[in-house]
Motif scaffolding. Structure first.
Motif, PDB file in Angstrom:
ATOM      1  N   UNK A   9       0.294   4.854  -7.948  1.00  0.00           N
ATOM      2  CA  UNK A   9      -0.155   3.823  -8.885  1.00  0.00           C
ATOM      3  C   UNK A   9      -1.662   3.644  -8.811  1.00  0.00           C
ATOM      4  N   UNK A  41       2.002   1.973  -3.477  1.00  0.00           N
ATOM      5  CA  UNK A  41       0.897   2.543  -4.254  1.00  0.00           C
ATOM      6  C   UNK A  41       0.786   4.034  -4.000  1.00  0.00           C
ATOM      7  N   UNK A  42       0.905   4.418  -2.709  1.00  0.00           N
ATOM      8  CA  UNK A  42       0.840   5.845  -2.380  1.00  0.00           C
ATOM      9  C   UNK A  42       2.045   6.596  -2.920  1.00  0.00           C
ATOM     10  N   UNK A  58       0.831  -1.210   0.000  1.00  0.00           N
ATOM     11  CA  UNK A  58       0.000   0.000   0.000  1.00  0.00           C
ATOM     12  C   UNK A  58       0.865   1.260   0.000  1.00  0.00           C
TER      13      UNK A  58
END
Lengths: 198, 122
Positions: B61, B56-57, B53
């Motif tokens: 993404x 992603x941050x 996660x």
């Protein structure tokens, strides 16, 4: 499992496996009575009396990949080692409610741990479940309910980076605020030690 | 003082995300699944998930579907992470530490390159 937060994530997985649509996790630190309690309530398929009676047996499990189910027995053992206990109520079609308590100051009581991490992981990984999370201590309560957030987002994925950040920060800040009140309460007695005995 | 999070903030983020989606050329999504049975959790899968996660941050993404699964019976290989790009084949990685998860996100998800040394042998 070195954190209560990890045990809670493990138990929440049971709720998911039971087909729950709504799961509520509540954590309460009761400094007055020296108890730490957690409860997980779900509206999954529930368990019949027969299975419920055997559920704390490590050799009882609904999964087929292995013959053991350690989640509940391990949590029960951890609680009982801290002058606490675990109880479960369940009925077919009525969901399941699990409650665990510990003596908060017990020397063997494992830390609460990263609850924000556990909640974030659950909310992101199971977006079709309605998650409610409550953390309370000292009359302060932080509630996280993902329903208004999802409603507002209207289908935008929770893993959209900016949304992920929003949820993570919301959880971290809310939990930290409650933790802060606990810390303040815990350091207070030392400051008010009577000086009269000199 | 912490920032006060409101639904207004969320509304704004939603608008921005919608704009971003319009500007982006439609591409396939990627699916990442982390094993989160008792064995997975005990092996540190939550930290692995957190690392995923975080990437992603950090890398901003979009279109990554992140899910969890229970025990798949390969407990000694936990934490296990399955990756599937668009409609491609499923790749199962084993003993994925947070550090390895970051590598997988960057090399496989972003770069499209399978990290064979981390894949669970058949």
């Amino acid at each position: 499992m070195r954190e209560i937060a990890l045990h809670l994530m493990d138990i929440a997985e049971n709720s998911v496996a039971a087909g729950a649509s709504n799961v509520e996790i509540t954590i309460e630190e009761d400094l007055q009575n020296d108890r730490l309690k957690a409860a997980i309530q779900d509206d999954g398929r529930g368990m019949g009396e027969e299975l419920l009676g055997r559920i704390t047996d490590p050799f009882v499990t609904s999964r087929t990949t292995r013959k053991v189910g350690l989640g509940i027995p391990l949590l029960k053992a951890a609680a009982e080692a801290c002058d606490g206990g675990l109880c479960i109520a369940s009925a077919p079609g009525r969901g399941t409610h699990l409650e665990v308590s510990f003596q908060r100051s017990h020397i063997d009581r494992m830390p609460l741990g990263d609850i924000a991490g556990t909640m974030l992981t659950l909310v992101i990984a199971y977006p079709r479940i309605h998650w409610v999370f409550r953390y309370r201590a000292n009359g302060t309560e932080f509630t996280f309910d993902d329903e208004p957030i999802k409603k507002e987002l209207e289908g935008i994925s929770l893993t959209e980076p900016s949304i992920l950040t929003f949820i993570r920060e919301l959880l971290e800040e809310g939990i930290s605020q409650v933790r802060q009140t606990i810390l303040e309460k815990e350091t207070m007695p030392k400051l008010s030690t009577p000086q009269s005995r000199r | 003082m912490s920032s006060v999070k409101s639904l207004e903030d969320l509304k704004r983020l939603k608008e921005e995300a919608l704009e971003k989606r319009k500007a982006r050329a439609t591409s396939g999504h990627a699916q990442v699944t982390v094993g989160m049975g008792t064995c997975g959790i005990a092996a540190g899968a939550r930290e692995t998930m957190k690392a995923i996660l975080e990437v992603i941050e950090e890398e901003d993404l979009s279109d990554i579907i992140v899910t969890q699964t229970g025990c798949i019976g390969l407990c000694e290989w936990e934490p296990i992470v399955e990756v599937r790009l668009a409609d491609g084949p499923k790749v199962t990685y084993g003993k994925v530490s947070p550090k390895a998860a970051r590598e997988i996100m960057k090399e496989h998800i972003e770069g499209g390159k399978v990290l064979t040394e981390l894949v669970i042998p058949a």
